[in-house]
Each structure stands twice: as C-alpha cells, then as structure tokens.
Design a protein around this motif. Structure first.
Motif, PDB file in Angstrom:
ATOM      1  N   MET A  43       0.854  -1.210   0.000  1.00  0.00           N
ATOM      2  CA  MET A  43       0.000   0.000   0.000  1.00  0.00           C
ATOM      3  C   MET A  43       0.878   1.244   0.000  1.00  0.00           C
ATOM      4  O   MET A  43       0.587   2.221  -0.686  1.00  0.00           O
ATOM      5  CB  MET A  43      -0.942  -0.008   1.211  1.00  0.00           C
ATOM      6  CG  MET A  43      -2.117  -0.952   1.034  1.00  0.00           C
ATOM      7  SD  MET A  43      -3.447  -0.680   2.212  1.00  0.00           S
ATOM      8  CE  MET A  43      -2.942  -1.700   3.571  1.00  0.00           C
ATOM      9  N   LEU A  44       1.973   1.183   0.769  1.00  0.00           N
ATOM     10  CA  LEU A  44       2.877   2.339   0.812  1.00  0.00           C
ATOM     11  C   LEU A  44       3.506   2.611  -0.556  1.00  0.00           C
ATOM     12  O   LEU A  44       3.742   3.763  -0.911  1.00  0.00           O
ATOM     13  CB  LEU A  44       3.990   2.108   1.846  1.00  0.00           C
ATOM     14  CG  LEU A  44       3.586   2.252   3.310  1.00  0.00           C
ATOM     15  CD1 LEU A  44       4.800   2.140   4.212  1.00  0.00           C
ATOM     16  CD2 LEU A  44       2.896   3.588   3.556  1.00  0.00           C
ATOM     17  N   SER A  45       3.756   1.535  -1.302  1.00  0.00           N
ATOM     18  CA  SER A  45       4.349   1.766  -2.629  1.00  0.00           C
ATOM     19  C   SER A  45       3.277   2.009  -3.690  1.00  0.00           C
ATOM     20  O   SER A  45       3.578   2.091  -4.881  1.00  0.00           O
ATOM     21  CB  SER A  45       5.274   0.612  -3.019  1.00  0.00           C
ATOM     22  OG  SER A  45       4.522  -0.571  -3.098  1.00  0.00           O
ATOM     23  N   GLY A  46       2.031   2.088  -3.277  1.00  0.00           N
ATOM     24  CA  GLY A  46       0.933   2.456  -4.191  1.00  0.00           C
ATOM     25  C   GLY A  46       0.409   1.314  -5.042  1.00  0.00           C
ATOM     26  O   GLY A  46      -0.431   1.519  -5.915  1.00  0.00           O
ATOM     27  N   LYS A  47       0.888   0.074  -4.786  1.00  0.00           N
ATOM     28  CA  LYS A  47       0.503  -1.042  -5.667  1.00  0.00           C
ATOM     29  C   LYS A  47      -0.741  -1.777  -5.183  1.00  0.00           C
ATOM     30  O   LYS A  47      -1.412  -2.456  -5.958  1.00  0.00           O
ATOM     31  CB  LYS A  47       1.673  -2.038  -5.765  1.00  0.00           C
ATOM     32  CG  LYS A  47       2.902  -1.411  -6.402  1.00  0.00           C
ATOM     33  CD  LYS A  47       4.064  -2.373  -6.445  1.00  0.00           C
ATOM     34  CE  LYS A  47       5.285  -1.693  -7.071  1.00  0.00           C
ATOM     35  NZ  LYS A  47       6.426  -2.594  -7.166  1.00  0.00           N
ATOM     36  N   LEU A  48      -0.996  -1.711  -3.895  1.00  0.00           N
ATOM     37  CA  LEU A  48      -2.208  -2.310  -3.317  1.00  0.00           C
ATOM     38  C   LEU A  48      -3.042  -1.160  -2.772  1.00  0.00           C
ATOM     39  O   LEU A  48      -2.502  -0.230  -2.172  1.00  0.00           O
ATOM     40  CB  LEU A  48      -1.814  -3.291  -2.202  1.00  0.00           C
ATOM     41  CG  LEU A  48      -2.962  -3.978  -1.455  1.00  0.00           C
ATOM     42  CD1 LEU A  48      -3.582  -5.076  -2.323  1.00  0.00           C
ATOM     43  CD2 LEU A  48      -2.458  -4.619  -0.157  1.00  0.00           C
ATOM     44  N   ASN A  49      -4.340  -1.228  -2.994  1.00  0.00           N
ATOM     45  CA  ASN A  49      -5.176  -0.097  -2.578  1.00  0.00           C
ATOM     46  C   ASN A  49      -5.782  -0.284  -1.196  1.00  0.00           C
ATOM     47  O   ASN A  49      -5.954   0.683  -0.446  1.00  0.00           O
ATOM     48  CB  ASN A  49      -6.284   0.140  -3.595  1.00  0.00           C
ATOM     49  CG  ASN A  49      -5.725   0.449  -4.958  1.00  0.00           C
ATOM     50  OD1 ASN A  49      -5.362  -0.452  -5.709  1.00  0.00           O
ATOM     51  ND2 ASN A  49      -5.593   1.735  -5.288  1.00  0.00           N
ATOM     52  N   CYS A  50      -6.122  -1.532  -0.869  1.00  0.00           N
ATOM     53  CA  CYS A  50      -6.869  -1.728   0.377  1.00  0.00           C
ATOM     54  C   CYS A  50      -6.730  -3.171   0.841  1.00  0.00           C
ATOM     55  O   CYS A  50      -6.673  -4.098   0.013  1.00  0.00           O
ATOM     56  CB  CYS A  50      -8.329  -1.401   0.088  1.00  0.00           C
ATOM     57  SG  CYS A  50      -9.486  -1.827   1.386  1.00  0.00           S
ATOM     58  N   SER A  51      -6.646  -3.378   2.152  1.00  0.00           N
ATOM     59  CA  SER A  51      -6.654  -4.747   2.690  1.00  0.00           C
ATOM     60  C   SER A  51      -7.540  -4.776   3.930  1.00  0.00           C
ATOM     61  O   SER A  51      -7.394  -3.935   4.827  1.00  0.00           O
ATOM     62  CB  SER A  51      -5.224  -5.196   3.038  1.00  0.00           C
ATOM     63  OG  SER A  51      -5.242  -6.529   3.500  1.00  0.00           O
ATOM     64  N   VAL A  52      -8.444  -5.722   3.956  1.00  0.00           N
ATOM     65  CA  VAL A  52      -9.320  -5.884   5.126  1.00  0.00           C
ATOM     66  C   VAL A  52      -8.615  -6.852   6.069  1.00  0.00           C
ATOM     67  O   VAL A  52      -8.193  -7.934   5.658  1.00  0.00           O
ATOM     68  CB  VAL A  52     -10.698  -6.457   4.713  1.00  0.00           C
ATOM     69  CG1 VAL A  52     -11.561  -6.706   5.939  1.00  0.00           C
ATOM     70  CG2 VAL A  52     -11.396  -5.530   3.736  1.00  0.00           C
ATOM     71  N   GLU A  53      -8.501  -6.467   7.314  1.00  0.00           N
ATOM     72  CA  GLU A  53      -7.780  -7.298   8.272  1.00  0.00           C
ATOM     73  C   GLU A  53      -8.510  -8.615   8.570  1.00  0.00           C
ATOM     74  O   GLU A  53      -9.740  -8.669   8.598  1.00  0.00           O
ATOM     75  CB  GLU A  53      -7.667  -6.515   9.585  1.00  0.00           C
ATOM     76  CG  GLU A  53      -6.944  -7.252  10.683  1.00  0.00           C
ATOM     77  CD  GLU A  53      -6.914  -6.420  11.955  1.00  0.00           C
ATOM     78  OE1 GLU A  53      -7.967  -5.864  12.325  1.00  0.00           O
ATOM     79  OE2 GLU A  53      -5.842  -6.336  12.562  1.00  0.00           O
ATOM     80  N   CYS A  54      -7.709  -9.661   8.763  1.00  0.00           N
ATOM     81  CA  CYS A  54      -8.215 -10.918   9.311  1.00  0.00           C
ATOM     82  C   CYS A  54      -7.158 -11.296  10.343  1.00  0.00           C
ATOM     83  O   CYS A  54      -6.023 -11.595   9.985  1.00  0.00           O
ATOM     84  CB  CYS A  54      -8.323 -11.975   8.204  1.00  0.00           C
ATOM     85  SG  CYS A  54      -8.900 -13.569   8.798  1.00  0.00           S
ATOM     86  N   ASN A  55      -7.523 -11.271  11.597  1.00  0.00           N
ATOM     87  CA  ASN A  55      -6.504 -11.408  12.643  1.00  0.00           C
ATOM     88  C   ASN A  55      -6.069 -12.869  12.847  1.00  0.00           C
ATOM     89  O   ASN A  55      -6.895 -13.700  13.202  1.00  0.00           O
ATOM     90  CB  ASN A  55      -7.056 -10.823  13.948  1.00  0.00           C
ATOM     91  CG  ASN A  55      -5.978 -10.652  14.987  1.00  0.00           C
ATOM     92  OD1 ASN A  55      -4.932 -11.307  14.943  1.00  0.00           O
ATOM     93  ND2 ASN A  55      -6.216  -9.762  15.920  1.00  0.00           N
ATOM     94  N   PRO A  56      -4.781 -13.171  12.627  1.00  0.00           N
ATOM     95  CA  PRO A  56      -4.321 -14.559  12.817  1.00  0.00           C
ATOM     96  C   PRO A  56      -3.797 -14.862  14.228  1.00  0.00           C
ATOM     97  O   PRO A  56      -3.398 -15.989  14.503  1.00  0.00           O
ATOM     98  CB  PRO A  56      -3.162 -14.643  11.812  1.00  0.00           C
ATOM     99  CG  PRO A  56      -2.579 -13.267  11.820  1.00  0.00           C
ATOM    100  CD  PRO A  56      -3.694 -12.307  12.120  1.00  0.00           C
ATOM    101  N   LEU A  57      -3.789 -13.866  15.100  1.00  0.00           N
ATOM    102  CA  LEU A  57      -3.160 -14.066  16.417  1.00  0.00           C
ATOM    103  C   LEU A  57      -4.148 -14.747  17.364  1.00  0.00           C
ATOM    104  O   LEU A  57      -4.643 -14.151  18.327  1.00  0.00           O
ATOM    105  CB  LEU A  57      -2.658 -12.723  16.956  1.00  0.00           C
ATOM    106  CG  LEU A  57      -1.738 -11.961  15.973  1.00  0.00           C
ATOM    107  CD1 LEU A  57      -1.298 -10.628  16.543  1.00  0.00           C
ATOM    108  CD2 LEU A  57      -0.521 -12.813  15.577  1.00  0.00           C
ATOM    109  N   LEU A  58      -4.438 -16.007  17.056  1.00  0.00           N
ATOM    110  CA  LEU A  58      -5.516 -16.711  17.737  1.00  0.00           C
ATOM    111  C   LEU A  58      -5.022 -17.594  18.890  1.00  0.00           C
ATOM    112  O   LEU A  58      -5.840 -18.231  19.566  1.00  0.00           O
ATOM    113  CB  LEU A  58      -6.287 -17.573  16.721  1.00  0.00           C
ATOM    114  CG  LEU A  58      -6.866 -16.797  15.522  1.00  0.00           C
ATOM    115  CD1 LEU A  58      -7.561 -17.747  14.550  1.00  0.00           C
ATOM    116  CD2 LEU A  58      -7.847 -15.729  15.981  1.00  0.00           C
ATOM    117  N   GLY A  59      -3.709 -17.663  19.103  1.00  0.00           N
ATOM    118  CA  GLY A  59      -3.161 -18.539  20.144  1.00  0.00           C
ATOM    119  C   GLY A  59      -3.749 -18.279  21.530  1.00  0.00           C
ATOM    120  O   GLY A  59      -4.267 -19.208  22.163  1.00  0.00           O
ATOM    121  N   PRO A  60      -3.709 -17.035  22.019  1.00  0.00           N
ATOM    122  CA  PRO A  60      -4.216 -16.797  23.375  1.00  0.00           C
ATOM    123  C   PRO A  60      -5.684 -17.214  23.543  1.00  0.00           C
ATOM    124  O   PRO A  60      -6.028 -17.906  24.511  1.00  0.00           O
ATOM    125  CB  PRO A  60      -4.044 -15.272  23.548  1.00  0.00           C
ATOM    126  CG  PRO A  60      -2.890 -14.938  22.641  1.00  0.00           C
ATOM    127  CD  PRO A  60      -3.023 -15.847  21.457  1.00  0.00           C
TER     128      PRO A  60
END
Ligand code: AHR
Length: 332
Positions: free
Chosen positions: A275-292
């Motif tokens: 996104m910072l380099s302008g090549k991706l416009n948007c990403s919807v988060e999916c949280n993988p930190l499911l251990g706890p």
C-alpha cells in the motif's frame, strides 16, 4: 507465572470434571516448587493446514508461542495443504491421548467421521480460523474465527466507493471448499449486488498462495487482452494472492493500484508495504493471532466451563490513507 500455575491446576482438575472420570493420559507432572502442589502438563494437538500464506505462518507462530508461554506440551502437525493429513493427525492425537485438539480445518466438509471418534475419546476440539460443516455441532467445542462474510462485504463496499459504483472486477478466490473462500465471495457479491454497473466478470481459485494468485491473474489479463476488455479491479481473497496478482499486472506492463485497483484481505505487513508503494489499494484485516484465545478455550473446556459455539474476532479495513501511520503497529 501465577496465571500459568492456575491454568494448569484448573486444567488438571478439569480433565476429571469434563469426562466424569479421569481419562488415562500421557501427561507428565512437574515437580512442585516450594508451597506448590504437583502440576500436570497438559498436552494439546494442533493440526495446521500448512504454510500457504504469511497469515498462516503468523497463526502457527501465535499458537506455538502461546503454548510455550503457558507450559503446554504442543504436538504440532503440518498437513502440507492436504485434508487427508489433517484427518490422520487427528487419529494420531486420539492415539496419543491428548487433552485437547486445536484444529484449523482446510475445508468445511469431510470431518464428521473423525470428529465422532474424537468425541468418543472425550477430547475437546477447538476450531480456529475456519469452520466445518457437520450435522451435529456437538462434534466440536467452539470455533474462534473472523466473520468472513463481513470481510468480503467490507472489501466490496470499499471498492464500490473507490470505483464510483461502476466497473469490471475479477476475483481470485481462496482454496475451493474452504470457509473463507465461500464466505468472502458471498459477502463481496452481496456488496456489489447493490450496484448495477459493477460486475464480477471472472472468478477463479488461486488457492490462497502467491504463485496461485499470479497464475490466475495472468490468465485473466490474457483473456481481457484477447477480448479487448478492461479490468478495473481485482479482488483477491488474501494478501498473498493479491501480491502475486500485482506481479502479474506489472509484468503485463500495467500499474497495479492505478491502472487496476487491487483490494484484498488479511492485513499482513507485506500488504502494508504494497500500500505504501501504491501497488495495493486496500486490505481488510483478518486477525491470525488466535493462540491466546485458543488456549483460553482449551482451559475453559478442560475446566468444564460453558463456551460459546462461536467467538468472532474483530477485524477492520485499512487503505492507503492509513497505511503509513499504521505499518509500525502491525504484528504480523
Ligand atoms: O482462513 C484464513 C485464510 O487462510 C487467510 O486469509 C489466508 O491468508 C489463509 O491462508
């Protein structure tokens, strides 16, 4: 330390509570420290799909780190993208008499027979990330996952706004039969159905990995060139496939992010960089930190405490306007 001792002590008592009579187990005990009673180390089997994406690697690390932090004996099995390996792993976990199983199922179908065996062995099953299709939901204890339909909807609503509700979109789906592929497609279609001048012209699976995303996008671009049509946007069901698609777009001499809008799901660090380099416009988060959350559920299940059938992990949407400020805060 105190929390760890408490959890293990609770779990120890809970094996008795959960089953009515104590299961014979391969657990070992830890010699007590001063003023401590002997503690039992619980054993948990974790069946993981593989390592197809940065998201998956982050999820594996989260479960492994949390097991280590809590002093749980973790038996890790990498299925290398094969459901049959996951079925075998569950059979092995039963034979090893584990106290609980954490399962990230590759696809929704085909689990009923093995889960019946797990249930008969009185082993709680914590589903993480993806759900299963079973006729009897007592075959698993709980599911901890994102709302994939909502993720697809968020991506679709964002794209409709970005394209002023008109355009030709191609879709790169995740693994066929996997819950996030089915549900992200559904949510996205729901969002686009509100706009008559937006359509998904092509949709194909890229199997949630970068090479798959690239290959599918190459085919889409070739077809568009052949029919002299324009692709306005690509919706990829995960960041890795979007990054592969970006490479294909560049190799075709086009500019990802401007000639073709790119939207995806996961919110991994590489997506923020794109996104910072302008090549991706948007990403919807999916949280993988499911251990706890997974080990909290294991503890509760072993303590005989009721658990909700599903816990939804909260996600949010990131686009280029916030990427610079937030990249430093990303943990995966
Ligand atoms: O089930 C979650 C999905 O699986 C993630 O979006 C993807 O990156 C992973 O492989």
């Amino acid at each position: 330390m105190e929390r760890k001792i408490l959890m293990v002590a609770v779990a120890s008592a809970a094996v008795t509570l959960l089953t009515g009579c104590k299961r014979e187990s391969s657990e070992s005990t830890v010699a007590p420290g001063p003023n401590e009673s002997p503690r039992k180390i619980i054993t948990v089997g974790f069946s993981q799909i593989g390592a197809e994406s940065a998201w998956r690697t982050a999820e594996t690390a989260s479960v492994r780190n949390e097991a280590a932090r809590r002093g749980v004996n973790l038996k890790f099995s990498d299925a290398q993208q094969k459901q049959e390996n996951q079925l075998k792993a569950l059979g092995t976990f039963i034979a090893q008499n584990v106290d609980a199983i954490i399962l990230a199922p590759k696809v929704e179908d085909g689990w009923e027979p093995i889960l019946k065996q797990v249930k008969a062995a009185k082993i709680p099953v914590i589903l993480v990330d993806r759900g299963v299709n079973v006729s009897d939901d007592s075959l698993y204890t709980t599911l901890i996952a994102s709302d994939f339909v909502a993720e697809g909807r968020m991506a679709g609503d964002w794209l409709a706004k970005k394209l002023s509700a008109r355009g030709d979109v191609v879709e790169i789906q995740g693994t066929t039969g996997a819950a996030p592929a089915i549900e992200r497609k559904k949510g996205f279609e729901e969002a686009l159905s509100k706009h008559h001048d937006m359509k998904i012209s092509k949709s194909q699976s890229g199997d949630f990995n970068r090479a798959g995303g690239k290959q599918v996008m190459e085919a889409f671009l070739k077809a568009a060139q052949g029919s002299n049509t324009k692709i306005d946007a690509v919706y990829a069901h995960n960041d890795d496939m979007a990054l592969g698609a970006i490479q294909a777009i560049e190799e075709a001499g086009l500019k990802p992010g401007s000639d073709i809008v790119v939207v995806s799901i996961d919110g991994v660090k590489a997506a923020f960089e794109a996104m910072l380099s302008g090549k991706l416009n948007c990403s919807v988060e999916c949280n993988p930190l499911l251990g706890p959350a997974a080990f909290d559920a294991v503890g509760a299940a072993l303590a005989g405490k009721p658990l909700p059938k599903k816990t939804i992990v909260k996600d949010q949407l990131f686009d280029q306007s916030v990427a610079k400020d937030l990249i430093g805060t990303r943990q995966y």
